[in-house]
Design a protein around this motif. Structure first.
Motif, short mmCIF file in Angstrom:
data_model
loop_
_atom_site.label_atom_id
_atom_site.label_comp_id
_atom_site.label_asym_id
_atom_site.label_seq_id
_atom_site.Cartn_x
_atom_site.Cartn_y
_atom_site.Cartn_z
N VAL A 72 30.20 1.22 47.70
CA VAL A 72 29.77 2.58 46.82
C VAL A 72 30.66 3.62 47.75
O VAL A 72 31.13 4.36 47.13
N ARG A 73 30.42 3.71 48.98
CA ARG A 73 31.11 4.79 50.00
C ARG A 73 32.39 4.05 50.24
O ARG A 73 32.56 3.28 51.11
N HIS A 74 33.36 4.76 50.05
CA HIS A 74 34.71 4.10 50.10
C HIS A 74 35.87 5.47 49.85
O HIS A 74 35.51 6.21 49.01
N PHE A 75 36.83 5.09 50.23
CA PHE A 75 38.09 6.20 50.19
C PHE A 75 39.57 5.29 50.05
O PHE A 75 39.45 4.21 50.51
N GLY A 76 40.43 6.06 49.76
CA GLY A 76 41.63 5.47 49.87
C GLY A 76 42.67 6.17 48.89
O GLY A 76 42.53 7.31 48.77
N VAL A 77 43.95 5.45 48.49
CA VAL A 77 44.87 6.36 47.94
C VAL A 77 45.44 5.66 46.62
O VAL A 77 45.42 4.37 46.67
N VAL A 78 45.61 6.27 45.80
CA VAL A 78 46.62 5.58 44.55
C VAL A 78 47.94 5.44 44.99
O VAL A 78 48.63 6.43 44.99
N LEU A 79 48.47 4.20 45.04
CA LEU A 79 50.02 4.22 45.40
C LEU A 79 50.93 3.72 44.38
O LEU A 79 50.17 3.25 43.45
N PRO A 80 52.18 4.17 44.80
CA PRO A 80 53.10 3.16 43.56
C PRO A 80 52.97 1.74 43.57
O PRO A 80 52.50 1.24 44.69
N MET A 81 53.00 1.13 42.50
CA MET A 81 53.02 -0.28 42.54
C MET A 81 53.57 -1.17 43.53
O MET A 81 52.97 -1.97 44.19
N ALA A 82 54.75 -0.79 43.86
CA ALA A 82 55.62 -1.51 44.76
C ALA A 82 54.97 -1.15 46.40
O ALA A 82 55.00 -1.96 47.21
#
Length: 140
Positions: A72-82
């Motif tokens: 439930v508690r998380h974080f991160g980044v949306v990256l380009p697929m490669a």
């Protein structure tokens, strides 16, 4: 898509040296300012700050999403697929124990995305994801 402003996120860790190894060395986040109690990292242009606070580190609660028990508690980044694939390969080669293995979620549906979840040494959950079509990021 509009240019995004960097976000700032502070989170607890039990050990700053372990945080430096994980975020700095494994994830490749350049280190910014620091003290004996905290360390800034550059997470793909965003400022994240590991604060030494062992008593704040706790077990991870989960919620069901597309058949997975997502922290439930998380974080991160949306990256380009490669970039996502390169990170998945680097983490796999490093022997990372994934909470949710790298895979494609919502395959063939609105919001199809590549995703993976793993924990830092203090138990903080991270998700990195990618979209073949970034227009699907907020699609309903």
């Amino acid at each position: 898509m509009a240019v995004l402003s960097p976000f700032h996120l502070a989170f607890p860790v039990h050990d700053l040296a372990a945080a430096r190894r994980f975020y700095g060395e494994l994830l490749g986040c350049p280190e910014g300012r620091s003290s004996e109690a905290w360390v800034d990292f550059d997470l793909h242009g965003h400022q994240i700050v590991a604060h030494l606070s062992p008593h704040e580190c706790s077990a991870v609660a989960t919620s069901a999403v597309d058949g997975d028990a997502v922290p439930v508690r998380h974080f991160g980044v949306v990256l380009p697929m490669a970039d996502w694939q390169a990170l998945a390969d680097r983490l796999t080669a490093a022997g990372t124990c994934f909470v949710i293995e790298p895979h494609v979620r919502f395959k063939g549906e609105v919001g199809e995305q590549a995703t993976m979840f793993f924990l830092d040494p203090s138990g903080n959950a991270l998700e990195f994801k990618a979209f073949a079509d970034i227009g699907q990021l907020f699609a309903k």
